[in-house]
Design a protein around this motif. Sequence first.
Motif, mmCIF file in Angstrom:
data_model
loop_
_atom_site.group_PDB
_atom_site.id
_atom_site.type_symbol
_atom_site.label_atom_id
_atom_site.label_comp_id
_atom_site.label_asym_id
_atom_site.label_seq_id
_atom_site.Cartn_x
_atom_site.Cartn_y
_atom_site.Cartn_z
ATOM 1 N N THR A 111 0.823 -1.110 0.150
ATOM 2 C CA THR A 111 0.054 0.073 0.085
ATOM 3 C C THR A 111 0.719 1.213 0.016
ATOM 4 O O THR A 111 0.327 2.498 0.056
ATOM 5 C CB THR A 111 -1.044 0.180 1.163
ATOM 6 O OG1 THR A 111 -0.347 -0.097 2.437
ATOM 7 C CG2 THR A 111 -2.136 -1.172 1.129
ATOM 8 N N THR A 112 2.106 1.049 0.026
ATOM 9 C CA THR A 112 3.018 2.322 0.043
ATOM 10 C C THR A 112 4.061 2.219 -1.055
ATOM 11 O O THR A 112 4.268 0.930 -1.383
ATOM 12 C CB THR A 112 3.734 2.586 1.496
ATOM 13 O OG1 THR A 112 4.716 1.577 1.720
ATOM 14 C CG2 THR A 112 2.454 2.538 2.571
ATOM 15 N N SER A 113 4.883 3.226 -1.313
ATOM 16 C CA SER A 113 5.898 3.004 -2.073
ATOM 17 C C SER A 113 7.217 3.026 -1.526
ATOM 18 O O SER A 113 8.150 3.549 -1.925
ATOM 19 C CB SER A 113 6.057 4.419 -3.165
ATOM 20 O OG SER A 113 6.063 5.700 -2.403
ATOM 21 N N ILE A 114 7.370 2.576 -0.022
ATOM 22 C CA ILE A 114 8.759 2.553 0.533
ATOM 23 C C ILE A 114 9.363 1.535 0.063
ATOM 24 O O ILE A 114 9.007 0.559 -0.662
ATOM 25 C CB ILE A 114 8.168 2.195 2.084
ATOM 26 C CG1 ILE A 114 9.580 2.288 2.797
ATOM 27 C CG2 ILE A 114 7.801 0.692 2.034
ATOM 28 C CD1 ILE A 114 9.352 2.280 4.325
ATOM 29 N N ASP A 115 11.092 2.127 -0.095
ATOM 30 C CA ASP A 115 11.839 1.196 -0.725
ATOM 31 C C ASP A 115 12.073 0.114 0.226
ATOM 32 O O ASP A 115 12.121 -0.107 1.180
ATOM 33 C CB ASP A 115 13.147 1.862 -0.790
ATOM 34 C CG ASP A 115 14.087 1.114 -1.616
ATOM 35 O OD1 ASP A 115 14.032 0.115 -1.924
ATOM 36 O OD2 ASP A 115 15.304 1.755 -1.698
#
Length: 444
Positions: free
Chosen positions: A57-61
């Motif tokens: 749900t996020t674009s965290i690496d």
Amino acid sequence: MGLIFSHDDGAVTGLGPASMEGASRVSREQALRQLKARFLRALQENDAEEVETILDTTSIDIDTVFEVEDQNMVLASYKQGYWLPGYKLESSWAMGIHVCMMHNSLECALVLLERGAAISRMPNGKTPLHVACEVSHGDCVALLLDHGARANRISLSGHAALHYCITKESLDCARHLIVRGAEVNMASQNNDEDTPLHTAARFGIPELTALYLSHGADINKGNARLETPLIVAAYWAFCTREQIFSPDHHLVCRLLLDHGANPDLQEEDNKTALHKAAWNADHVLIEMLLAAGADARAMDINGCSPIQYLLKVTQVRPASIPELCYQLLLNHGGPRVYPPQFHKVLQSCHDFPRAVEILINSYEHIRSTKKWKTAIADESYQQHKELYDSLFAVCSNTPRTLAHLARCAIRGQLKEHCHQGVHELGIPPPLVRYILLEPEGIIY
């Protein structure tokens, strides 16, 4: 799906475009910090469902680098010479997969690896495999190796994964590594050049020692200081801080000797394992090494034999039995102290009259000097007055007893084989003990 940030329009009323842009940037940075904190917490708690939710749900690496608490320096690996010895940092850098290894978060680690997390990066000097070995998480080591981790990858400080196996609990880690091709004779790429066997010897881990030996470890390989694993184990068998001897280190030495370790190999200062054991006043190890054929007369670079190192530490090894150490060395051919220097023996051993008796009885006759009385502390003299009075009586112009002279004649014939040879003479046990310098509490 990317991160969605909201803001309160009323909070920026009256602000210009530049101020609104700055406030928006601050808001994004704050949200990112919160997200990283949430991700880190999920990894530490092995909450695989939460980790998957964050990644979906996020674009965290997935390989984002965290700053995490690391007071025990599990994550950090510093190159020698860059920091002062003992320098510690309270926090270190780590990727998510490092955090999983540190906290044994196996399910989270599997999620990361299956989604393509980098397996060999070293944000603070160690790969995830190094970290897993240091904290003795065998299942994590197996997981990393199954996903392609390199068993012989070197950390910033020059160590392979096997060098980080330093506890009994890390035995499974070492087994997994060896099965996957870890080299048991790989020397660390730093100033030490220790093999994994040296490391096991230093930390006193018999289980690892046996494992490495069973897989072809070079038992007599020297490190950068020419120390063999036996020399290393002999030195570290005594804890100076706690003033105790380590049975585990003794067992490591036993294993090494049973597998053919050479007890007479010398390190860079020409000291042998017996010199190290004598420096520790370790009678258990002294006996073990002598029984294995160690040379009691071996000299180091300073011309000192093991018994001279024993003399230097007799007063500062409260856990030792010094008289037994001297008895063992002398009965295996150790050199005696040069007679004119015998006052130095009294300076070191006046609190240990049994040791003084053994040393005196190793001579056919020795004459006292003016330095002898001043070498004995008054308190020690009064406490052991009977023995010291007998000492000065027999070390005058009075000849020793015929029994003592016969003892010396037998010892002179047996030389370095005295300890074993006297048992083959077929004489009664009391005479055996007498010839082997067993103390009686008075000197005749």
